[in-house]
Design a protein around this motif. Structure first.
Motif, short mmCIF file in Angstrom:
data_model
loop_
_atom_site.label_atom_id
_atom_site.label_comp_id
_atom_site.label_asym_id
_atom_site.label_seq_id
_atom_site.Cartn_x
_atom_site.Cartn_y
_atom_site.Cartn_z
N LEU B 93 29.04 36.28 -53.24
CA LEU B 93 28.93 36.49 -54.69
C LEU B 93 27.55 36.03 -55.15
N THR B 94 27.06 36.65 -56.22
CA THR B 94 25.84 36.12 -56.85
C THR B 94 26.05 36.02 -58.35
N VAL B 95 25.48 34.95 -58.90
CA VAL B 95 25.43 34.78 -60.35
C VAL B 95 23.95 34.87 -60.72
N GLU B 96 23.53 36.03 -61.26
CA GLU B 96 22.13 36.24 -61.60
C GLU B 96 21.98 36.15 -63.12
N CYS B 147 33.88 32.40 -48.17
CA CYS B 147 33.17 32.94 -49.32
C CYS B 147 32.07 31.96 -49.72
N ALA B 148 30.93 32.51 -50.14
CA ALA B 148 29.88 31.67 -50.69
C ALA B 148 29.29 32.37 -51.90
N VAL B 149 28.75 31.57 -52.82
CA VAL B 149 28.19 32.13 -54.03
C VAL B 149 26.75 31.64 -54.22
N ALA B 150 25.87 32.56 -54.56
CA ALA B 150 24.45 32.26 -54.80
C ALA B 150 24.23 32.22 -56.31
N VAL B 151 23.68 31.09 -56.78
CA VAL B 151 23.54 30.86 -58.22
C VAL B 151 22.07 30.64 -58.56
N VAL B 152 21.60 31.29 -59.62
CA VAL B 152 20.23 31.08 -60.07
C VAL B 152 20.14 29.74 -60.80
N GLY B 153 19.06 29.02 -60.55
CA GLY B 153 18.74 27.85 -61.36
C GLY B 153 19.47 26.59 -60.98
N THR B 154 19.23 25.53 -61.75
CA THR B 154 19.75 24.21 -61.40
C THR B 154 20.98 23.86 -62.22
N ASP B 155 21.26 24.69 -63.22
CA ASP B 155 22.31 24.35 -64.17
C ASP B 155 23.59 25.03 -63.73
#
Lengths: 350, 350
Positions: B93-96, B147-155
C-alpha cells in the motif's frame, strides 16, 4: 530493510576461536582492564571459554592477567585482563593544514609518546613524517605493529602510504584515512559518541570536514573520500570559497570569523541541514569547531532549533570532542591496530 | 573502518540450511528464472547442495522447477528454478500526498493487481486502505503472506500498522516504512541502482523526500524517519516552506515551478550539496522529480558540475526511477516478503 542474502557455510572451529580471541582483545583494548566475569557476561561466551581465550592471549604477551578487583560480592573474585600497552604499539600520524603530528600509541589506546611540528612547505612531507615517526621508535625492543596516517581533505599523494611504509621499514604500506573519518572513529569507539550508531563528527581546520558513522559503521562514500560537508552551498550569494564555488558552508563560517556570534549562526545553519538529511544521534565538534561551538553554543542551538525538523533533532546529543585534538591520532591508531584485533595470534606472532 | 567485534559461535547445520534456502529463494525472487547451474556459480555452493535446496523449495510450492533453457553448451542442460508467483503474494500500500494505492504483488516482484484512489480527507485513511486491499484478495485460495505500507513524510499515525493488520485479518501488524526509503529499496534491489552500494533516491510528491542506501543497507537514521533532505535550507533569504522555515530545497523548487529551467537549477543545487555530503554512486529521481530531471537534464547536470567537488561526483550515475511510479509499491512488497525470504520453510508452512 532486508539483510543481505549471502549464503553461509559452517565456519571452521579454528575461525571461530580466532574471531573470539579478537573480540576479547578488542573489548579490553577499548574498555580498559576488565574482569573475566565481565567479559563472560558482556561477550555472551561461557566462563571456561573466556578463561581459555584470556590464557591464549596471555601466552603470546598481548594481555596480562592481574590481581582481581574486589567485587564486594561473595565467591571467588575474577582475575582482571588488561592489554600489554608497553609491548604492542602502533604509529599514528596526522597531516593537518598547519602542522604534522606523530604519536606512538600503546595497545589499549594510550599515547606513549608524541611529536608535533609545523607543516613544511613543498615536498618535504614524507621525509618530515618519517623523521618524526623514527624519533618515536621504541627503545625497549618492542616492535610497533603498524602505522596509519590521517590526512585532511581529498587532495592526497596516492603513493603516500607505500612510501611511508618503506621508509619506516614496515612489511606493509601505511594505511591512509581521512582525518575527519578517523576522528569520528575515535570518538565513536572511545570518546563522546560511544554507543551511538549514527554520528557526525565535524572537524574544523582550514576548512570543515565531516566524518560519518552510519548504522555503527564508518562511512566512506562511493569514491572512498568520505563526506565533504564543508562544501555544501548554504548561501547562493555568499562568499567565494577556495574550492572555486561561492557560499560554501566553510567559506561562510570563515568569512564571519571576526564576528564569533555570526560564525556560530552559520555553524548552526549547516548543522541543521545535516541533521535534516542524516538524523544523527550525536554530533561531535572537533578541531577549531570545538571552540566555536563552546563559545557560540546559544547561537548554534538556536539556529538548529529554528531550522531542523523536530522529528530529526529529537534526542540529538551535541558535544565537543572528548578526545580533543588527539582524536585523529587515536583514530589512526585504531586503524593501525585493526589487523591485530581481527586476528590477534597470527599478527602478534608474525 | 573496523568491522564489528562481535563474538560468534558455530551455527547449527539447521540454521545454515535455512539461511541458504533463503538465499536461493531471494536470488530467484530478485533475478527471475535461474538455472541451477547459475545458482551454483552465483551463490558459491556446490551442485548437489543447490539441487537439494531447490527440491525443498519446490516441495513446499515456493518455486517451480521447469524445462531447462538451451545453454548452447555441451552436457546435460540445467533445470530452471522460478518463483511460484501465483501461489505466494503480498499486499503493498502507499499513502501519497494526493492518492492512495494498493497492489497485490507476487513472489518474484510482479504486480498481479492494483487499485488507485484519491486520498480521502479526514480519518477515512485506514478504512479506505483496508477497502482497497480487500478488493485485491486472491480468489484462487492462495494466501497473501503479509502487507507493508509506504507513507510520505514524518507525520504518521503510530497505530496505522496494527489497525491495518487487524482489518486485513493478518496475524501480525502491517509494516510501515517511508515512501522514499521503500522506493530506494526497490530501485536498489531491482531497478536503476542494482549493484550500487551508495544510493540516493529522491522522490518528489508535494515535497521532496530522500531514501538512502548506504554501504548496501537502507538508512533509517537515529529516529527511524530517514533523510528529510527536502528541508535542507538552500537559500537563507528564500521562500517560506510548509515546515515553517524559509528557503528549504523543496520550497525553492516548488516556488520556481512555473519556470521549469529555474526549478531544475534548484534541483541541481540541492543535488550538488547531497553529492558533496554523501558521495553516492547513483542518484535516482522518482515521482514528480523524474519529469523535472528529464526536462531539465542540462540545468541539473550543469549546476551539479558547477557546485559539486570533482572527487565527489566522479563516477556518479544519474537516472530516473526504472520502476517509475510503482517503485514505492514494489519496495513495500519487498518489506512484506522479507520474513519469507529470511526463513522460507517456516513462513510458507505457517
Amino acid at each position: 530493510m532486508p539483510p543481505e542474502g549471502d549464503v553461509v557455510s559452517v565456519p571452521h572451529q579454528e575461525a571461530v576461536r580466532r574471531r573470539n580471541l579478537g573480540a576479547v582483545l578488542r573489548y579490553v583494548h577499548l574498555r580498559g582492564a576488565t574482569s573475566r566475569a565481565e567479559l563472560t557476561s558482556e561477550l555472551g561466551l561461557n566462563r571456561s571459554t573466556i578463561g581459555a581465550l584470556a590464557a591464549e592471549l596471555t601466552a603470546v604477551g598481548l594481555v596480562h592477567e592481574g590481581a582481581p578487583r574486589a567485587s564486594g560480592r561473595a565467591g571467588r573474585p575474577s582475575p582482571v585482563v588488561r592489554t600489554n600497552a608497553a609491548g604492542f604499539s602502533a604509529y599514528a600520524l596526522t597531516v593537518e593544514a598547519g602542522r604534522l603530528r606523530a604519536a606512538r600509541i600503546g595497545l589499549g589506546g594510550d599515547i606513549l609518546d608524541s611529536r608535533t611540528v609545523a607543516r613544511p612547505s613543498g615536498n618535504d612531507l614524507t621525509a618530515t613524517l618519517t623523521g618524526l615517526a623514527r624519533e618515536l621508535r621504541p627503545t625497549d625492543g618492542s616492535v610497533p605493529l603498524g602505522c596509519a596516517v590521517a590526512v585532511v581533505g581529498t587532495d592526497r599523494d596516492p603513493a603516500l602510504g607505500e612510501t611511508l611504509g618503506e621508509a619506516l621499514g614496515l612489511d606493509h604500506p601505511v594505511q591512509v584515512g581521512n582525518l575527519a573519518d578517523l576522528a569520528a572513529l575515535a570518538e565513536h569507539t572511545r570518546g563522546a559518541a560511544v554507543g551511538v550508531d549514527d554520528v557526525i563528527h565535524l572537524h574544523g581546520d582550514d576548512g570543515i570536514s565531516a566524518g560519518l558513522i552510519i548504522g555503527g559503521r564508518g562511512f566512506t562514500g562511493h569514491n572512498g573520500i568520505g563526506a565533504q560537508a564543508g562544501h555544501m552551498v548554504v548561501n547562493p550569494d555568499g562568499h567565494p570559497c577556495r574550492c572555486g564555488h561561492r557560499g560554501c558552508w566553510e567559506a561562510e563560517i570563515s568569512a564571519a570569523a571576526g564576528d564569533r556570534a555570526r560564525a556560530a549562526l552559520w555553524l548552526g545553519h549547516g548543522l541543521a541541514n545535516l541533521v535534516n538529511i542524516l538524523n544523527p544521534g550525536a554530533v561531535v565538534f572537533g578541531g577549531t569547531l570545538a571552540g566555536l561551538y563552546r563559545d557560540g553554543h546559544d547561537q548554534v542551538r538556536g539556529r538548529l532549533h529554528a531550522s531542523a525538523l523536530p522529528a530529526c533533532r529529537a534526542g540529538l546529543r551535541l558535544s565537543v570532542a572528548l578526545l580533543g585534538d588527539d582524536a585523529p591520532l587515536i583514530g589512526a591508531a585504531e586503524l593501525a591496530f585493526e589487523r591485530l584485533l581481527s586476528d590477534p595470534l597470527n599478527t602478534a606472532a608474525a
